[in-house]
Write an enzyme that holds these catalytic residues in place. Sequence first.
Site, short mmCIF file in Angstrom:
data_model
loop_
_atom_site.label_atom_id
_atom_site.label_comp_id
_atom_site.label_asym_id
_atom_site.label_seq_id
_atom_site.Cartn_x
_atom_site.Cartn_y
_atom_site.Cartn_z
N TYR A 194 0.77 -1.24 0.00
CA TYR A 194 0.00 0.00 0.00
C TYR A 194 0.81 1.30 0.00
CZ TYR A 194 -3.66 -3.31 1.39
OH TYR A 194 -4.52 -4.37 1.44
N THR A 209 22.71 12.07 25.71
CA THR A 209 22.04 10.85 26.12
C THR A 209 21.38 10.23 24.89
OG1 THR A 209 20.50 9.90 27.74
CG2 THR A 209 19.82 11.95 26.66
N SER A 210 20.90 8.99 25.02
CA SER A 210 20.39 8.27 23.84
C SER A 210 19.30 9.05 23.12
CB SER A 210 19.86 6.90 24.26
OG SER A 210 20.89 6.11 24.78
N HIS A 217 -30.69 11.18 5.93
CA HIS A 217 -30.98 9.86 6.50
C HIS A 217 -30.93 8.77 5.43
CE1 HIS A 217 -32.48 12.17 9.96
NE2 HIS A 217 -33.08 12.92 9.05
N SER A 231 -15.32 -9.79 -9.24
CA SER A 231 -15.68 -10.88 -8.33
C SER A 231 -15.19 -12.18 -8.93
CB SER A 231 -17.19 -10.93 -8.11
OG SER A 231 -17.57 -12.14 -7.48
N ARG A 248 10.79 10.38 32.56
CA ARG A 248 10.53 9.47 31.44
C ARG A 248 10.39 8.05 31.93
NH1 ARG A 248 13.95 7.11 26.67
NH2 ARG A 248 11.79 6.53 26.33
N ARG A 251 7.54 2.47 18.20
CA ARG A 251 8.22 1.87 17.04
C ARG A 251 7.22 1.33 16.04
NH1 ARG A 251 13.84 -0.09 17.90
NH2 ARG A 251 14.49 0.50 20.01
#
Length: 472
Positions: free
Chosen positions: A14, A104-105, A152, A282, A322, A331
């Site tokens: 996709y 830091t990371s 409707h 189909s 955190r 992820r």
Amino acid sequence: MSKDRYESPLASRYASSYMLRLFSPDTRFQTWRKLWVELARAERTLGLPITQEQVEELAAHVSDIDYDCAAKREKEVRHDVMAHVYAFGQAAPSAAGIIHLGATSCYVTDNADLIIFRDGLNYLRGELCAVLENLGGFAEKYKAMPTLGYTHYQPAQLVTVGKRATLWMQDLLSDLEELDFVLAGMKFLGCRGTTGTEASFLDLFDGDGEKVDEMNRLLCAAFGFGGCFAVCGQTYPRKLDSRILNALSSIAQSCYRFANDLRLLQHDRQIEEPFEKNQIGSSAMPYKRNPMRAERICSLSRYLMADAMNAPMTASVQWLERTLDDSANRRISLPEGFLCADAILRLMANVTDGLHVNGKIVDKAVREYLPFISTENLMMEAVKRGGDRQQLHEVIRECSMAATARMKEGEPCNLLELLAGEPMFGMTAEEIAAVLDPALYIGRCPRQVEAFLEKVRPAFAGASGGSVEISL
């Protein structure tokens, strides 16, 4: 290609090549390396003992990532960022000792996400504008074509094919506004340390807070951000993820509405999605023309709307400065949210470029119900001729019920003949037929479309509308 492992349909069927590349490991880890290069460059500029040669060596090895080396190291140390620091140091040995200095990371993980998400939102913005351009052309072309309106999902007063398209456009334009709001509010994390205090950098720069601020200004400028979040913990605020996925969910809601409307209209053969020469509708019924693209839009949109629930749940449980329970969820939920939105908008571009209006069927539906729709005008004309409004209303009601009962037996509508035979109306069949021009019952639809397009076209001006190749 091996087929003995699960693969995401978003990737295999996709999403666009651009979006697959943007969320690839290669883009992510190259972005990490670019962040390390710019950190070293900024630190050198501000007086830390880093040489130009070290910066240049790092910059020369942004793209040649030894993934085997990184994977082997991660298996040993159980830390993905430190594994890539090690692999980068192997590629640029003279700079190995200054990579990630003071950071830091989350300096690389979060800032890379922000860069990728921003670029992804900008790409989706272009796709959304292309869909709006397609629908704008469709609305203009059919602005005056009368069609049966529904409330409707029951026959109501006439509208036009183009006016209905502006309803779809208006929803998508609100999504464009939301997307722009999110983009305008995006900020960089910068390099803020383990709890957001910038303590490590304050130490590196001998207590000079101005240099810490300047370092973050340099980093923002290098990656095209206007500034950093004013305060943060270890990560950037996860409220931003919620805002991003809400914007993508909003796009899905509008696309679902369009595609669902199209499925209803295709049931009556009034408007149809593209259908290719050799397409099979189909496996069992060769005559069928299923609205499979509109159905796919609805299907993917449901997934995206559900996916958007991940971000607010994550944002609500960040635990002080955190917690790591956001990582595995993010992820999956954020990349797949982007890939899904991309897939939906690709389908939307394909469908909106190839919408086919069956004019004679549209007109047939109008003519079938026009006698009922015209009754108010007929009543007003009869009043002008001296009739009593309340008595005329009762005559119309009785004749309408009789005509409806006849139609339920499979017979054509004979309402006008019944009204022409009522002495109280004092109108011949020919005089009644004179008020049956559908154009008399579409109100200001053509002008509404023109005014709408004049107002909104600047929002998506320059978009390259048209079709997108859908291979599956």
